[in-house]
Write a protein that holds these residues in place. Structure first.
Motif, PDB file in Angstrom:
ATOM      1  N   GLN A   4       0.960  -1.900  -0.019  1.00 17.04           N
ATOM      2  CA  GLN A   4       0.073  -0.318  -0.152  1.00 17.04           C
ATOM      3  C   GLN A   4       0.701   1.231  -0.122  1.00 17.04           C
ATOM      4  N   TYR A   5       2.325   0.940   0.317  1.00 18.44           N
ATOM      5  CA  TYR A   5       2.883   2.280   0.210  1.00 18.44           C
ATOM      6  C   TYR A   5       3.995   2.636  -0.737  1.00 18.44           C
ATOM      7  N   ASP A   6       4.890   3.173  -0.630  1.00 21.36           N
ATOM      8  CA  ASP A   6       5.887   3.437  -2.753  1.00 21.36           C
ATOM      9  C   ASP A   6       7.534   2.514  -1.201  1.00 21.36           C
ATOM     10  N   THR A   7       7.048   2.869  -0.194  1.00 23.01           N
ATOM     11  CA  THR A   7       8.754   2.669   0.809  1.00 23.01           C
ATOM     12  C   THR A   7       7.988   2.490   2.085  1.00 23.01           C
ATOM     13  N   PRO A   8       8.719   1.148   2.670  1.00 26.40           N
ATOM     14  CA  PRO A   8       8.544   1.075   4.093  1.00 26.40           C
ATOM     15  C   PRO A   8       8.225   1.989   5.054  1.00 26.40           C
ATOM     16  N   LYS A   9       9.310   3.157   4.574  1.00 23.82           N
ATOM     17  CA  LYS A   9       9.039   3.761   5.403  1.00 23.82           C
ATOM     18  C   LYS A   9       7.753   4.905   5.739  1.00 23.82           C
ATOM     19  N   GLY A  10       6.821   4.585   4.327  1.00 25.02           N
ATOM     20  CA  GLY A  10       5.704   5.765   4.399  1.00 25.02           C
ATOM     21  C   GLY A  10       4.507   4.599   5.530  1.00 25.02           C
ATOM     22  N   ILE A  11       4.996   3.589   5.836  1.00 24.48           N
ATOM     23  CA  ILE A  11       4.261   2.681   6.868  1.00 24.48           C
ATOM     24  C   ILE A  11       4.624   3.827   8.027  1.00 24.48           C
ATOM     25  N   ASN A  12       5.102   3.916   8.527  1.00 22.34           N
ATOM     26  CA  ASN A  12       5.539   4.991   9.547  1.00 22.34           C
ATOM     27  C   ASN A  12       4.999   6.189  10.018  1.00 22.34           C
ATOM     28  N   ASP A  13       3.720   6.861   9.560  1.00 16.88           N
ATOM     29  CA  ASP A  13       3.304   7.336   8.797  1.00 16.88           C
ATOM     30  C   ASP A  13       3.475   8.870  10.726  1.00 16.88           C
ATOM     31  N   SER A  14       2.217   7.857  11.576  1.00 11.78           N
ATOM     32  CA  SER A  14       2.070   8.594  12.475  1.00 11.78           C
ATOM     33  C   SER A  14       2.610   8.112  14.296  1.00 11.78           C
ATOM     34  N   PRO A  15       2.712   8.079  15.341  1.00 11.89           N
ATOM     35  CA  PRO A  15       3.134   7.646  16.486  1.00 11.89           C
ATOM     36  C   PRO A  15       1.418   6.054  16.618  1.00 11.89           C
ATOM     37  N   GLN A  16       0.302   6.979  16.477  1.00 14.87           N
ATOM     38  CA  GLN A  16      -0.830   5.618  16.634  1.00 14.87           C
ATOM     39  C   GLN A  16      -0.431   5.306  15.422  1.00 14.87           C
ATOM     40  N   THR A  17       0.083   5.188  14.635  1.00 15.70           N
ATOM     41  CA  THR A  17      -0.081   4.125  13.150  1.00 15.70           C
ATOM     42  C   THR A  17       1.024   3.930  13.045  1.00 15.70           C
ATOM     43  N   ALA A  18       2.144   4.068  13.798  1.00 13.91           N
ATOM     44  CA  ALA A  18       3.813   3.329  13.422  1.00 13.91           C
ATOM     45  C   ALA A  18       3.227   1.941  12.688  1.00 13.91           C
ATOM     46  N   PRO A  19       4.381   0.915  12.365  1.00 14.12           N
ATOM     47  CA  PRO A  19       3.964  -0.608  12.033  1.00 14.12           C
ATOM     48  C   PRO A  19       3.745  -1.517  13.467  1.00 14.12           C
ATOM     49  N   SER A  20       4.585  -1.389  14.407  1.00 16.77           N
ATOM     50  CA  SER A  20       3.919  -2.151  15.878  1.00 16.77           C
ATOM     51  C   SER A  20       2.765  -2.012  15.949  1.00 16.77           C
ATOM     52  N   LYS A  21       2.649  -0.535  16.090  1.00 14.91           N
ATOM     53  CA  LYS A  21       0.709  -0.758  16.358  1.00 14.91           C
ATOM     54  C   LYS A  21      -0.321  -1.209  16.036  1.00 14.91           C
ATOM     55  N   ARG A  22       0.157  -0.847  13.930  1.00 18.36           N
ATOM     56  CA  ARG A  22      -0.389  -1.649  12.871  1.00 18.36           C
ATOM     57  C   ARG A  22      -0.572  -3.395  13.244  1.00 18.36           C
ATOM     58  N   ARG A  23       0.423  -3.976  13.533  1.00 16.01           N
ATOM     59  CA  ARG A  23       0.499  -5.004  14.442  1.00 16.01           C
ATOM     60  C   ARG A  23      -0.417  -5.814  15.166  1.00 16.01           C
ATOM     61  N   LEU A  24      -0.498  -5.375  16.220  1.00 15.60           N
ATOM     62  CA  LEU A  24      -0.518  -5.228  17.404  1.00 15.60           C
ATOM     63  C   LEU A  24      -2.258  -5.411  17.454  1.00 15.60           C
ATOM     64  N   SER A  25      -2.499  -4.518  16.483  1.00 14.59           N
ATOM     65  CA  SER A  25      -3.933  -4.253  15.922  1.00 14.59           C
ATOM     66  C   SER A  25      -4.674  -6.182  15.831  1.00 14.59           C
ATOM     67  N   LEU A  26      -3.645  -6.162  14.055  1.00 14.62           N
ATOM     68  CA  LEU A  26      -4.221  -7.075  13.765  1.00 14.62           C
ATOM     69  C   LEU A  26      -3.811  -9.041  14.315  1.00 14.62           C
ATOM     70  N   HIS A  27      -2.679  -8.950  15.507  1.00 14.95           N
ATOM     71  CA  HIS A  27      -2.456 -10.058  16.999  1.00 14.95           C
ATOM     72  C   HIS A  27      -1.901  -9.515  17.345  1.00 14.95           C
ATOM     73  N   ALA A  28      -2.729  -9.765  18.957  1.00 11.77           N
ATOM     74  CA  ALA A  28      -3.220  -9.268  19.956  1.00 11.77           C
ATOM     75  C   ALA A  28      -1.594  -9.800  20.061  1.00 11.77           C
ATOM     76  N   GLY A  29      -0.813 -10.686  20.767  1.00  9.77           N
ATOM     77  CA  GLY A  29       0.855 -11.661  20.843  1.00  9.77           C
ATOM     78  C   GLY A  29       1.746 -11.350  20.124  1.00  9.77           C
ATOM     79  N   TYR A  30       1.311  -9.929  19.258  1.00 15.24           N
ATOM     80  CA  TYR A  30       3.088  -9.477  18.631  1.00 15.24           C
ATOM     81  C   TYR A  30       3.542  -8.541  19.630  1.00 15.24           C
ATOM     82  N   ASP A  31       5.224  -9.197  19.210  1.00 17.13           N
ATOM     83  CA  ASP A  31       6.128  -8.650  20.118  1.00 17.13           C
ATOM     84  C   ASP A  31       7.163  -7.672  19.508  1.00 17.13           C
TER      85      ASP A  31
END
Length: 76
Positions: A4-31
């Motif tokens: 969905q993004y031109d580069t991986p950097k585009g995924i990290n567009d805010s603290p609320q939607t950082a990659p780790s936060k996105r992963r946590l929303s998909l998988h509660a056990g994400y570390d």
């Protein structure tokens, strides 16, 4: 998610939607540290460097410091 993004950097567009936060929303056990490290190993350093210019620049800086240390015979 990456497609969905031109580069991986585009995924990290805010603290609320950082990659780790996105992963946590998909998988509660994400570390972030454990799973993120495994993902980086799976992806490989060559791909990470090619896809992430800022990360590549940081690694190049570290490599230059290491080369300088070797050339000058610096020890720990």
């Amino acid at each position: 998610m990456r497609e969905q993004y031109d580069t991986p950097k585009g995924i990290n567009d805010s603290p609320q939607t950082a990659p780790s936060k996105r992963r946590l929303s998909l998988h509660a056990g994400y570390d972030k540290i454990w799973n993120g490290s495994l993902a980086a190993i799976d992806i490989g350093l060559e791909v990470l460097r090619a896809e992430c210019p800022l990360f590549n620049g940081w690694l190049c800086s570290l490599e230059q410091l290491s080369d300088m240390r070797r050339r000058n015979g610096w020890k720990r």
